[in-house]
Structures are given as C-alpha cells and as structure tokens.
Design a protein around this motif. Structure first.
Motif, PDB file in Angstrom:
ATOM      1  N   ASP A  18       1.014  -1.399   0.145  1.00 16.95           N
ATOM      2  CA  ASP A  18       0.043  -0.010   0.011  1.00 16.95           C
ATOM      3  C   ASP A  18       0.772   1.471  -0.166  1.00 16.95           C
ATOM      4  O   ASP A  18       0.140   2.375   0.021  1.00 16.95           O
ATOM      5  N   THR A  19       2.146   1.140  -0.036  1.00 18.87           N
ATOM      6  CA  THR A  19       3.008   2.317  -0.267  1.00 18.87           C
ATOM      7  C   THR A  19       2.730   2.989  -1.595  1.00 18.87           C
ATOM      8  O   THR A  19       2.591   2.362  -2.737  1.00 18.87           O
ATOM      9  N   PRO A  20       2.605   4.316  -1.586  1.00 23.19           N
ATOM     10  CA  PRO A  20       2.308   5.067  -2.647  1.00 23.19           C
ATOM     11  C   PRO A  20       3.589   5.181  -3.705  1.00 23.19           C
ATOM     12  O   PRO A  20       4.631   5.130  -3.389  1.00 23.19           O
ATOM     13  N   THR A  61      -0.812   2.796  -5.544  1.00 26.28           N
ATOM     14  CA  THR A  61       0.096   1.942  -4.724  1.00 26.28           C
ATOM     15  C   THR A  61       0.881   1.266  -5.570  1.00 26.28           C
ATOM     16  O   THR A  61       0.599   0.725  -6.575  1.00 26.28           O
TER      17      THR A  61
END
Length: 179
Positions: A18-20, A61
């Motif tokens: 879920d890291t941009p 993400t």
C-alpha cells in the motif's frame, strides 16, 4: 514483494504493497525528479507514466502496479532530447521548476495520445498546477513539440554555460529596448 519495471529496469520493492508509488520512487529508488505536491492527486507535480498513461504517483500504490511499466522524468530521456523537453527549453517555460517534471510527463503523454493536440485538448488534459502561471508558454511548447518545430539540438546537461548560449539563441539574455 512488488515487481514492475521503472525506466526500462526491472525493480522489486520490499515495501508494503500500500506504499504510494511516489514514495517508492523518491525514497526507495532515489528517483527524485518526481515531486511531491499535494498528496491528493490534485496538483500533478507527481505525474509519471504507467504503461504510457499519465498517472498521479501519489494516488497509486505499488501493489497495484505488479507487472506494469513506469516511466519517470529521468526515463523520458537521459539527455533532454525528448521533443517536449526541447520545446520547454525553447519556449522558456521553466520558472521555479516545481511543476516541471509532472507537467512534462503529462504533456508527453498528451502528444503521444494526440499527435496534433488543439489548445482545447491541452486545456482539458494538462491539469497540472503551475505556481508561476506559465500556461501560455506551456501551451506554445506543447504545440511546438507536436509540430516538430524544434531548434537544432539544444545543449545537453554536460554543455558548458557559454557553449549553451551559443548553441541555443533562446538562452541568450534579452537586450533591453533602446530609445
């Protein structure tokens, strides 16, 4: 682990899915040409290409990018030879530079999708915010790049300043009006 391709190089991130993308690019891949602006996908400073489509990297993400191809400003061209970059310089678009990478990426995607964009196409597709308000120059640069109306090769990053002025008349200081 998330795997995709950035600027024609396969990458594997050991980050949370879920890291941009913006933060994976800037913090993990050290590709700092992509800028953080608003974090809400409104300003466009973080625009990159995902499979050739202009995408706000703060809004996608890395988990959603498995198997895709991402191009950042660093991957558009390594020597400023992309027509948009050439036209940007020729039309003297840059001011503060904050929006430039995102604006250039959005413009490159536009002329790839619409090789002869109209001013209305540009207004509809280029929604990146420019704090300096260089929109008339931006429109001229996009139209110029699309038409291929570019000066002979503009100087690259390794060109000495004096040589750059000789090669690119648009870089010469303007003379004050006489009389």
């Amino acid at each position: 682990m998330t795997r995709f391709t950035i600027n024609n190089s396969p990458v594997e991130f050991k980050l949370s899915p879920d890291t941009p993308l913006l933060w994976a690019l800037r913090d993990a891949a050290n590709l700092t040409g992509t800028k953080y602006g608003c974090g809400a996908g409104l300003c466009g400073a973080c625009t990159v290409h995902v499979d050739g489509i202009a995408t706000r990297s703060c809004q996608v993400t890395i988990g959603a990018l498995e198997g895709t191809f991402v191009t950042t400003i660093e991957g558009l061209s390594d020597d400023r030879s992309h027509p948009i970059q050439q036209a940007w310089i020729a039309e003297q678009v840059p001011q503060c530079g904050f929006c430039q990478s995102g604006m250039i990426m959005a413009a490159a995607a536009l002329i790839k999708a619409k090789p002869e964009p109209t001013p209305a196409d540009i207004d509809a597709e280029i929604t990146t915010l420019c704090r300096c308000g260089t929109y008339p120059r931006i429109r001229r640069a996009i139209i110029r790049a699309a038409r291929g109306d570019l000066p002979t090769p503009l100087p690259g990053p390794d060109t000495a300043p004096g040589e750059a002025v000789r090669l690119a008349p648009s870089l010469r200081p303007r003379q004050p009006p006489t009389g």
